[in-house]
Scaffold this motif. Structure first.
Motif, PDB file in Angstrom:
ATOM      1  N   ILE A   6      62.871  33.174 -18.820  1.00 30.29           N
ATOM      2  CA  ILE A   6      62.417  32.474 -18.964  1.00 30.29           C
ATOM      3  C   ILE A   6      61.477  31.681 -17.704  1.00 30.29           C
ATOM      4  N   ARG A   7      61.301  32.382 -16.602  1.00 32.28           N
ATOM      5  CA  ARG A   7      61.174  31.498 -15.162  1.00 32.28           C
ATOM      6  C   ARG A   7      59.530  30.289 -14.770  1.00 32.28           C
ATOM      7  N   PRO A   8      59.773  29.628 -13.587  1.00 28.86           N
ATOM      8  CA  PRO A   8      58.132  29.259 -13.427  1.00 28.86           C
ATOM      9  C   PRO A   8      57.624  30.492 -12.491  1.00 28.86           C
ATOM     10  N   GLU A   9      56.315  30.422 -12.956  1.00 32.36           N
ATOM     11  CA  GLU A   9      55.348  31.137 -12.490  1.00 32.36           C
ATOM     12  C   GLU A   9      55.500  31.179 -11.152  1.00 32.36           C
ATOM     13  N   ALA A  10      55.358  32.501 -10.383  1.00 33.50           N
ATOM     14  CA  ALA A  10      55.068  33.106  -8.719  1.00 33.50           C
ATOM     15  C   ALA A  10      53.586  33.016  -8.574  1.00 33.50           C
ATOM     16  N   PRO A  11      53.749  32.527  -7.244  1.00 30.83           N
ATOM     17  CA  PRO A  11      51.789  32.873  -6.576  1.00 30.83           C
ATOM     18  C   PRO A  11      51.436  34.484  -7.099  1.00 30.83           C
ATOM     19  N   ASP A  12      52.568  35.379  -6.798  1.00 27.34           N
ATOM     20  CA  ASP A  12      52.726  36.982  -6.940  1.00 27.34           C
ATOM     21  C   ASP A  12      51.888  37.391  -8.379  1.00 27.34           C
ATOM     22  N   ASP A  13      52.706  36.839  -9.541  1.00 26.33           N
ATOM     23  CA  ASP A  13      52.054  36.828 -10.795  1.00 26.33           C
ATOM     24  C   ASP A  13      50.851  36.703 -11.153  1.00 26.33           C
ATOM     25  N   ASP A  14      50.221  36.101  -9.986  1.00 24.33           N
ATOM     26  CA  ASP A  14      48.721  35.847 -10.641  1.00 24.33           C
ATOM     27  C   ASP A  14      48.251  37.007 -11.418  1.00 24.33           C
ATOM     28  N   PRO A  15      47.746  38.019 -10.998  1.00 21.09           N
ATOM     29  CA  PRO A  15      46.842  39.182 -11.452  1.00 21.09           C
ATOM     30  C   PRO A  15      47.605  40.032 -12.243  1.00 21.09           C
ATOM     31  N   ALA A  16      48.589  39.864 -12.567  1.00 21.55           N
ATOM     32  CA  ALA A  16      49.324  40.146 -14.045  1.00 21.55           C
ATOM     33  C   ALA A  16      49.284  39.764 -14.689  1.00 21.55           C
ATOM     34  N   ILE A  17      48.814  37.635 -14.502  1.00 20.74           N
ATOM     35  CA  ILE A  17      48.515  36.929 -15.853  1.00 20.74           C
ATOM     36  C   ILE A  17      47.137  36.766 -15.840  1.00 20.74           C
ATOM     37  N   SER A  18      46.309  37.919 -15.071  1.00 15.94           N
ATOM     38  CA  SER A  18      44.910  37.578 -15.036  1.00 15.94           C
ATOM     39  C   SER A  18      44.337  39.200 -15.841  1.00 15.94           C
ATOM     40  N   THR A  19      45.671  39.818 -16.065  1.00 14.00           N
ATOM     41  CA  THR A  19      45.396  41.247 -16.856  1.00 14.00           C
ATOM     42  C   THR A  19      45.366  40.559 -18.148  1.00 14.00           C
ATOM     43  N   LEU A  20      46.329  40.116 -18.000  1.00 20.32           N
ATOM     44  CA  LEU A  20      47.184  40.096 -19.112  1.00 20.32           C
ATOM     45  C   LEU A  20      46.543  38.711 -20.333  1.00 20.32           C
ATOM     46  N   ALA A  22      43.190  38.942 -19.896  1.00 22.77           N
ATOM     47  CA  ALA A  22      41.572  39.479 -19.903  1.00 22.77           C
ATOM     48  C   ALA A  22      41.666  40.490 -20.907  1.00 22.77           C
ATOM     49  N   ASN A  23      43.266  40.968 -21.124  1.00 24.92           N
ATOM     50  CA  ASN A  23      43.148  41.951 -22.092  1.00 24.92           C
ATOM     51  C   ASN A  23      43.713  41.306 -24.009  1.00 24.92           C
ATOM     52  N   ALA A  24      43.892  39.617 -23.948  1.00 20.84           N
ATOM     53  CA  ALA A  24      44.698  39.533 -24.770  1.00 20.84           C
ATOM     54  C   ALA A  24      42.824  38.224 -25.761  1.00 20.84           C
ATOM     55  N   PHE A  25      41.791  37.804 -24.347  1.00 21.01           N
ATOM     56  CA  PHE A  25      40.527  37.133 -24.828  1.00 21.01           C
ATOM     57  C   PHE A  25      39.460  37.710 -24.461  1.00 21.01           C
ATOM     58  N   PRO A  78      46.261  29.236 -20.392  1.00 23.57           N
ATOM     59  CA  PRO A  78      46.303  30.128 -21.670  1.00 23.57           C
ATOM     60  C   PRO A  78      47.084  30.407 -21.943  1.00 23.57           C
ATOM     61  N   LEU A  79      48.026  30.258 -22.923  1.00 25.16           N
ATOM     62  CA  LEU A  79      49.289  30.693 -23.905  1.00 25.16           C
ATOM     63  C   LEU A  79      48.882  32.521 -24.080  1.00 25.16           C
ATOM     64  N   VAL A  80      49.367  33.476 -23.329  1.00 22.49           N
ATOM     65  CA  VAL A  80      49.391  35.033 -23.508  1.00 22.49           C
ATOM     66  C   VAL A  80      50.568  35.717 -23.438  1.00 22.49           C
ATOM     67  N   VAL A  81      50.456  36.630 -24.323  1.00 15.89           N
ATOM     68  CA  VAL A  81      51.588  37.815 -24.602  1.00 15.89           C
ATOM     69  C   VAL A  81      51.008  39.396 -24.360  1.00 15.89           C
ATOM     70  N   ASP A  82      51.300  39.585 -23.652  1.00 17.04           N
ATOM     71  CA  ASP A  82      51.014  41.448 -23.887  1.00 17.04           C
ATOM     72  C   ASP A  82      51.101  41.849 -25.182  1.00 17.04           C
ATOM     73  N   PRO A  83      49.986  42.482 -25.737  1.00 11.83           N
ATOM     74  CA  PRO A  83      49.728  42.803 -26.688  1.00 11.83           C
ATOM     75  C   PRO A  83      51.139  43.228 -27.564  1.00 11.83           C
ATOM     76  N   PRO A  84      50.896  44.764 -27.019  1.00  7.23           N
ATOM     77  CA  PRO A  84      52.760  44.880 -27.468  1.00  7.23           C
ATOM     78  C   PRO A  84      54.161  44.704 -27.872  1.00  7.23           C
TER      79      PRO A  84
END
Length: 164
Positions: A6-20, A22-25, A78-84
Motif C-alpha cells: 500500500i503506497r500513496p497514489e502517484a500522479p501517474d497512477d491516474d489513468p489506471a485508477i480511471s480504468t479501474l 470505469a470497470n467497477a462502476f 471511490p474505493l475500487v478493486v480490480d474485479p478479478p
C-alpha cells in the motif's frame, strides 16, 4: 500470494485508477451523489492510496475534503478493486490504512456512501436520518460515517459540500 504494497497514489497512477473506476462502476458512476461532491473538490493526495501488487495497480481509495455545515472532514471513495482481484482483502486494507492516516492528520470524520455490512466492521456507522444530505439522490441508510474524533457525528448537519 504476492506481496501487497500500500503506497500513496502517484500522479501517474491516474489513468489506471480511471480504468479501474470505469470497470467497477460503469458509465453511470459519475451521476451518483458522491461523484457530484468529488466534482466540487480534488481528492486529497495525502490521503489517497493504492495497492501495488507486483508492480500492477490492484486497488485504489481516495479521500476528498468536504464540509458539512462548518465541520470539515473527508469523503471516502471511490474505493475500487480490480474485479478479478476482489474478495482478497485489498479494499478493506486500503480503508483501514486511509482511516489510520486520516486520524494521524487530525481529520475528525470520514463519510461515505456504501453498504453497512461491508463498512460497519471497518468503523463506519449510519448517520441519524435526515441530518446530513448528499447533493443528489442517496439512500440515507447508506450514508455512513467513521468518527475519528469521538462524538463528532452528533454535530454533523447539513448538505455535504466538496471543499477545494
Amino acid at each position: 500470494m504476492s506481496d501487497i504494497l500500500i503506497r500513496p497514489e502517484a500522479p501517474d497512477d491516474d489513468p489506471a485508477i480511471s480504468t479501474l473506476v470505469a470497470n467497477a462502476f460503469g458509465p453511470g458512476a459519475y451521476a451518483r451523489a458522491a461523484f457530484r461532491v468529488r466534482e466540487q473538490a480534488p481528492h486529497d493526495p495525502a490521503l489517497s492510496f493504492v495497492v501495488d501488487l507486483d508492480g500492477e495497480l490492484a486497488a485504489s481509495v481516495r479521500l476528498t475534503p468536504i464540509v458539512i455545515g462548518s465541520c470539515e472532514g473527508r469523503l471516502l471513495g471511490p474505493l475500487v478493486v480490480d474485479p478479478p482481484l476482489k474478495s482478497r482483502g485489498y479494499g478493506k486494507a486500503l480503508v483501514r490504512h486511509a482511516l489510520a492516516e486520516a486520524r494521524t492528520l487530525g481529520i475528525r470524520y470520514v463519510l461515505l456512501v456504501g453498504d453497512p455490512p461491508y463498512y460497519g466492521p471497518l468503523g463506519f456507522a449510519p448517520l441519524p436520518p435526515g441530518r446530513v444530505k448528499m447533493p443528489g439522490p442517496c439512500d440515507p441508510r447508506r450514508l455512513l460515517v467513521a468518527e475519528l474524533e469521538e462524538g463528532i457525528a452528533a454535530s454533523l448537519a447539513g448538505i455535504v459540500v466538496g471543499r477545494p
